[in-house]
Motif scaffolding. Structure first.
Motif, PDB file in Angstrom:
ATOM      1  N   LEU A 103      -0.685  56.028  -9.525  1.00 47.98           N
ATOM      2  CA  LEU A 103      -0.386  57.231 -10.312  1.00 47.98           C
ATOM      3  C   LEU A 103      -1.683  57.920 -10.750  1.00 47.98           C
ATOM      4  O   LEU A 103      -1.812  59.146 -10.672  1.00 47.98           O
ATOM      5  N   TRP A 234       2.762  52.634   1.398  1.00 41.82           N
ATOM      6  CA  TRP A 234       3.817  51.613   1.265  1.00 41.82           C
ATOM      7  C   TRP A 234       4.147  51.030   2.633  1.00 41.82           C
ATOM      8  O   TRP A 234       4.430  49.837   2.755  1.00 41.82           O
ATOM      9  N   GLN A 279      16.558  64.681   9.498  1.00 43.56           N
ATOM     10  CA  GLN A 279      16.164  63.782   8.407  1.00 43.56           C
ATOM     11  C   GLN A 279      16.306  62.324   8.809  1.00 43.56           C
ATOM     12  O   GLN A 279      15.559  61.467   8.346  1.00 43.56           O
ATOM     13  N   ALA A 283      13.503  59.518   8.570  1.00 43.65           N
ATOM     14  CA  ALA A 283      13.713  58.302   7.767  1.00 43.65           C
ATOM     15  C   ALA A 283      13.438  57.048   8.584  1.00 43.65           C
ATOM     16  O   ALA A 283      13.245  55.967   8.030  1.00 43.65           O
ATOM     17  N   PHE A 286      10.652  54.564   7.646  1.00 42.74           N
ATOM     18  CA  PHE A 286      10.891  53.803   6.428  1.00 42.74           C
ATOM     19  C   PHE A 286      11.957  52.732   6.663  1.00 42.74           C
ATOM     20  O   PHE A 286      11.857  51.608   6.173  1.00 42.74           O
ATOM     21  N   ILE A 290      11.550  48.523   6.419  1.00 46.97           N
ATOM     22  CA  ILE A 290      12.421  47.582   5.711  1.00 46.97           C
ATOM     23  C   ILE A 290      12.915  46.506   6.677  1.00 46.97           C
ATOM     24  O   ILE A 290      12.908  45.309   6.362  1.00 46.97           O
ATOM     25  N   LEU A 293      10.300  43.959   7.287  1.00 46.23           N
ATOM     26  CA  LEU A 293      10.173  43.021   6.172  1.00 46.23           C
ATOM     27  C   LEU A 293      11.261  41.948   6.243  1.00 46.23           C
ATOM     28  O   LEU A 293      11.010  40.769   6.001  1.00 46.23           O
TER      29      LEU A 293
ATOM     30  N   ILE B  86      11.102  49.624  -8.489  1.00 42.04           N
ATOM     31  CA  ILE B  86      10.291  50.841  -8.452  1.00 42.04           C
ATOM     32  C   ILE B  86      11.133  51.943  -7.801  1.00 42.04           C
ATOM     33  O   ILE B  86      10.622  52.989  -7.408  1.00 42.04           O
ATOM     34  N   VAL B 143       9.461  45.230  -4.468  1.00 37.58           N
ATOM     35  CA  VAL B 143       8.620  46.402  -4.742  1.00 37.58           C
ATOM     36  C   VAL B 143       8.602  47.330  -3.522  1.00 37.58           C
ATOM     37  O   VAL B 143       8.854  48.527  -3.615  1.00 37.58           O
ATOM     38  N   VAL B 144       8.319  46.753  -2.382  1.00 36.45           N
ATOM     39  CA  VAL B 144       8.169  47.569  -1.186  1.00 36.45           C
ATOM     40  C   VAL B 144       9.511  48.147  -0.743  1.00 36.45           C
ATOM     41  O   VAL B 144       9.605  49.321  -0.397  1.00 36.45           O
ATOM     42  N   THR B 145      10.566  47.322  -0.789  1.00 32.34           N
ATOM     43  CA  THR B 145      11.857  47.839  -0.333  1.00 32.34           C
ATOM     44  C   THR B 145      12.358  48.962  -1.245  1.00 32.34           C
ATOM     45  O   THR B 145      12.847  49.977  -0.753  1.00 32.34           O
ATOM     46  N   LEU B 147      10.539  50.943  -3.080  1.00 30.20           N
ATOM     47  CA  LEU B 147       9.671  52.110  -2.858  1.00 30.20           C
ATOM     48  C   LEU B 147      10.075  52.858  -1.590  1.00 30.20           C
ATOM     49  O   LEU B 147      10.169  54.081  -1.573  1.00 30.20           O
ATOM     50  N   LEU B 148      10.311  52.096  -0.526  1.00 31.12           N
ATOM     51  CA  LEU B 148      10.667  52.738   0.748  1.00 31.12           C
ATOM     52  C   LEU B 148      12.014  53.451   0.639  1.00 31.12           C
ATOM     53  O   LEU B 148      12.216  54.522   1.217  1.00 31.12           O
ATOM     54  N   LEU B 149      12.931  52.853  -0.148  1.00 30.47           N
ATOM     55  CA  LEU B 149      14.241  53.488  -0.326  1.00 30.47           C
ATOM     56  C   LEU B 149      14.124  54.852  -1.006  1.00 30.47           C
ATOM     57  O   LEU B 149      14.933  55.749  -0.755  1.00 30.47           O
ATOM     58  N   PHE B 151      11.978  57.111  -0.407  1.00 30.38           N
ATOM     59  CA  PHE B 151      11.721  58.112   0.636  1.00 30.38           C
ATOM     60  C   PHE B 151      12.971  58.361   1.462  1.00 30.38           C
ATOM     61  O   PHE B 151      13.292  59.496   1.813  1.00 30.38           O
ATOM     62  N   ILE B 152      13.686  57.280   1.783  1.00 28.33           N
ATOM     63  CA  ILE B 152      14.913  57.422   2.568  1.00 28.33           C
ATOM     64  C   ILE B 152      15.922  58.269   1.788  1.00 28.33           C
ATOM     65  O   ILE B 152      16.565  59.161   2.340  1.00 28.33           O
ATOM     66  N   LEU B 155      15.270  61.978   1.835  1.00 31.40           N
ATOM     67  CA  LEU B 155      15.656  62.576   3.116  1.00 31.40           C
ATOM     68  C   LEU B 155      17.175  62.736   3.194  1.00 31.40           C
ATOM     69  O   LEU B 155      17.675  63.729   3.727  1.00 31.40           O
ATOM     70  N   SER B 158      18.009  65.739   1.233  1.00 30.65           N
ATOM     71  CA  SER B 158      17.654  66.928   2.014  1.00 30.65           C
ATOM     72  C   SER B 158      18.722  67.210   3.069  1.00 30.65           C
ATOM     73  O   SER B 158      19.130  68.359   3.273  1.00 30.65           O
ATOM     74  N   TYR B 159      19.198  66.143   3.725  1.00 29.17           N
ATOM     75  CA  TYR B 159      20.258  66.318   4.727  1.00 29.17           C
ATOM     76  C   TYR B 159      21.538  66.853   4.091  1.00 29.17           C
ATOM     77  O   TYR B 159      22.143  67.812   4.586  1.00 29.17           O
ATOM     78  N   GLU B 162      21.372  70.488   3.237  1.00 33.00           N
ATOM     79  CA  GLU B 162      21.387  71.426   4.365  1.00 33.00           C
ATOM     80  C   GLU B 162      22.690  71.346   5.133  1.00 33.00           C
ATOM     81  O   GLU B 162      22.991  72.215   5.947  1.00 33.00           O
ATOM     82  N   TYR B 278       9.358  57.383 -11.324  1.00 35.89           N
ATOM     83  CA  TYR B 278       8.037  56.762 -11.477  1.00 35.89           C
ATOM     84  C   TYR B 278       7.556  56.868 -12.919  1.00 35.89           C
ATOM     85  O   TYR B 278       6.965  55.938 -13.471  1.00 35.89           O
TER      86      TYR B 278
END
Lengths: 315, 347
Positions: A103, A234, A279, A283, A286, A290, A293, B86, B143-145, B147-149, B151-152, B155, B158-159, B162, B278
């Motif tokens: 941040l 990430w 989209q 995606a 990302f 996952i 992982l 997160i 944490v990573v999963t 965070l990645l979600l 972004f998904i 999107l 956004s879909y 539209e 955040y």
């Protein structure tokens, strides 16, 4: 299907794969060094932003391109110093500090950008790294375009991966870094400084992350946008896990990931792209991270002392 | 150097150090103002007036605080169990989507508000359930999963904007069809721009506080957070506690998006949240993860953001000063909290 095959055998596709993989390789190597030493660095996303910004700004102010890379690296190392001071000697939560650093770094980039360019609406451009012309190799049919027309920073990324792998596995320093991520008490018993090794690893690693960010402004695009790193940090954390904390596998992971990314961009132009929303393609990276992982979760190759702070004299 | 635990920290230490962290943040604010070529004291006072200087400013601050209370609670609940959620940003949007799904005519009854609130909480909870099951079953770092979600999810929004949820009257602006009046949260006082979402946020804080201090689950959450091995040894269903924590945390974060859509905006757009998820982390950490403290810190943080916007227009210091101050406050605060419990000794 034939469209996918056409894409996969085109030289421009592989050139794009290598280009997209380069910043990921740099930042993934940075994160890998931190984690092998036992420190999870969630500052990566913000440090990539700071690298992208400072490298670009230095060049915009008249420095040579490599000067920009050096400035980005220095800025990244400063944030690495901040991160490691809080997480190593003070042993603060690596989750909270990492997010705080992200941040802070992101905000610093936005603030400084606005401060230095208060009026601009469209981001100014710089003259980025150009593809290197290698005698003979660059002119090879197919291979030349696919592999040998990359910028110097891409070659640097692969060189960094080699150096990191060699250092980790073939030098006493690398042995010490790996040991400090597995059993810090044993390293201390050898008379080495756990704090020094871990802080050093985080600072160097953060420098590499910042160079990964600088690749975006100095080699891939020619301007700086606020959202340009867009989760790549990430993704790199996922790539370290996917690569089982080994440099070679992590590079392969980055290339595989870049291949999917390059493929999704091209698939958007095909019939598939006309049917499915774009989209979904965006995606994909990302979602793949996952999945990676999950796939690697059963492997117990995590550095034993990852995220475990070390306090001298504490048993 | 090494750290030595302090057996009985003095109250001067326990209160003084966090206060010092806030003073240090103020000092950074003045330094940044100087760097930007503005008068530091004028900048501070402009931030304060911008946040609290008029009835309008106060209402704006409270409106901005509303989603931050929800995301702050979501983070506080999760972090207390050392569950690193997160993904409040994604869960926020899950809640916002449900507000639109049920609030644009699909459900035209007086029950639409409670039903869509419940659906929002379920959606947010479900979104966090995945990462938590991956953590408890396969050991995948949440944490990573999460965070990645984030972004998904953006999107997906956004879909939806539209495609299926697109407002035909939107003039090409990516926003959803507006909510029907029955699905809108009314204002607390007619004529004042503050909706019932704010009251619900405060109520949620009280509920979370009661859960944490008066129920078995609250005790289990703390035990799991402090020492999962000991909790397991004591016969606590650690994974079960984590799942329950996740459902609570995801549900709370979803209410942030739900109340923004149903209370403030009346529609969904992809800029619904300027990072409330955040910022919730900062709100929760500044509150030392205390649910009632979250209300206070959310209003404080909201005030800094609202005030900085106003100050930026007047003094020309970039509004991103607010983001810098919040990140600085977070880092100073975690250090201050540590130093209330340990002292640094040489050697």
């Amino acid at each position: 299907m034939s469209e996918i095959v056409d894409i996969l055998i085109s030289a421009s596709f592989w050139a794009a794969v290598i280009r997209i993989a380069s910043p990921l390789i740099l930042a993934t190597m940075g994160e890998l060094i931190c984690e092998r030493a036992g420190v999870l660095n969630l500052g990566i996303e913000g440090i990539m932003v700071i690298g992208a910004f400072t490298g670009w700004m230095a060049v915009y102010q008249g420095m040579p391109l490599w000067g920009g890379v050096a400035v980005a690296m220095g800025a990244g190392m400063l944030f690495g110093l901040l991160h490691s001071t809080l997480t190593v000697p003070f042993g603060l939560s690596q989750h909270v500090v990492g997010l705080g650093v992200t941040l802070f770094a992101t905000a610093s980039a936005s603030f400084t950008y606005r401060l230095m360019l208060p009026e601009v609406t469209s981001p100014p451009k710089i003259e980025p790294f150009q593809p290197l012309d290698i005698p003979v190799l660059s002119d090879l049919p197919w291979l030349g375009e696919a592999i040998f027309q990359q910028t110097a920073l891409t070659w640097a990324a692969f060189a960094v991966a080699l150096v990191v792998a060699w250092t980790l596995y073939r030098t006493p320093l690398g042995l010490a870094v790996r040991a400090v991520g597995e059993n810090p008490a044993a390293v201390e018993a050898q008379g080495l400084s756990v704090t020094g090794l871990r802080m050093g690893a985080v600072i160097v690693g953060s420098g590499l992350m910042a160079v990964g960010g600088a690749f975006l402004t100095l080699s891939a695009f020619s301007s700086f946008f606020f959202e340009m790193v867009n989760g790549r940090g990430w993704v790199c954390i996922a790539l370290v896990v996917f690569g089982a904390w080994k440099p070679g596998k992590a590079v392969l992971g980055a290339i595989l990931f870049a291949a999917f990314d390059a493929l999704q961009i091209r698939l958007q132009q095909t019939e598939l792209g006309a049917v499915l929303p774009y989209q979904l393609f965006l995606a994909l990276p990302f979602i793949l991270s996952i999945l990676a992982l999950i796939l690697m979760s059963r492997r117990a190759e995590v550095p034993a002392a990852l995220m475990v702070p070390y306090n001298k004299g504490e048993r | 150097m090494r750290l030595e635990p302090i057996a009985n920290p003095t109250s001067a230490r326990r209160i003084g150090l966090p206060a010092l962290a806030l003073v240090a943040t103020l000092a950074v604010a003045m330094l940044l103002a100087l760097v930007a070529g503005a008068n530091p004291l004028a900048v501070l006072s402009q931030i304060a007036t911008g946040a609290l200087g008029s009835k309008l400013a106060i209402l704006e601050t409270l409106n901005r605080a509303t989603p931050l209370i929800f995301t702050g609670l979501a983070v506080a609940v999760a972090f207390r169990a050392k569950l690193w959620n997160i993904g409040a940003e994604a869960q926020l949007y899950a809640g916002a989507i449900m507000a639109v799904v049920l609030g644009t005519g699909a459900l035209a009854s007086p029950w639409v508000l409670p039903v869509s609130a419940l659906a929002a909480m379920l959606a947010g909870a479900a979104l966090l359930l995945g990462p938590v099951l991956l953590k408890t079953r396969l050991g995948v770092d949440e944490v990573v999963t999460t965070l990645l979600l984030n972004f998904i999810m953006l999107l997906l929004v956004s879909y939806l904007l539209e495609g299926p949820m697109k407002d035909p009257m939107g003039m090409g602006w990516p926003k959803s069809t507006p909510l029907i009046p029955e699905a809108r949260l009314p204002r607390i006082v007619e004529g004042l721009r503050l909706h019932w979402g704010f009251a619900l946020a405060i109520l949620s804080a009280v509920v979370v506080w009661v859960i944490q201090t008066r129920t078995t689950l609250g005790f289990e959450i703390r035990a799991v957070g402090q020492n999962p091995e000991a909790a397991r040894f004591a016969g606590m269903p650690v994974n079960g506690v984590l799942v329950k924590t996740a459902l609570l945390s995801g549900g709370l974060a979803a209410l942030a998006g739900w109340s923004e859509v149903a209370g403030l905006k009346g529609h969904l757009s992809s800029d619904l949240s300027p990072g409330f998820g955040y910022t919730g982390i900062i709100v929760a950490m500044l509150a030392l993860l205390h649910p009632l403290g979250v209300v206070v810190t959310a209003i404080f943080v909201a005030g800094i953001f609202v005030g900085s916007d106003a100050m930026s227009r007047a003094a020309g210091v970039p509004t991103y000063i607010a983001d810098m101050l919040m990140a600085t406050a977070l880092l100073f605060m975690v250090l201050a909290i540590l130093l209330t419990k340990v002292r640094v000794v040489r050697g």
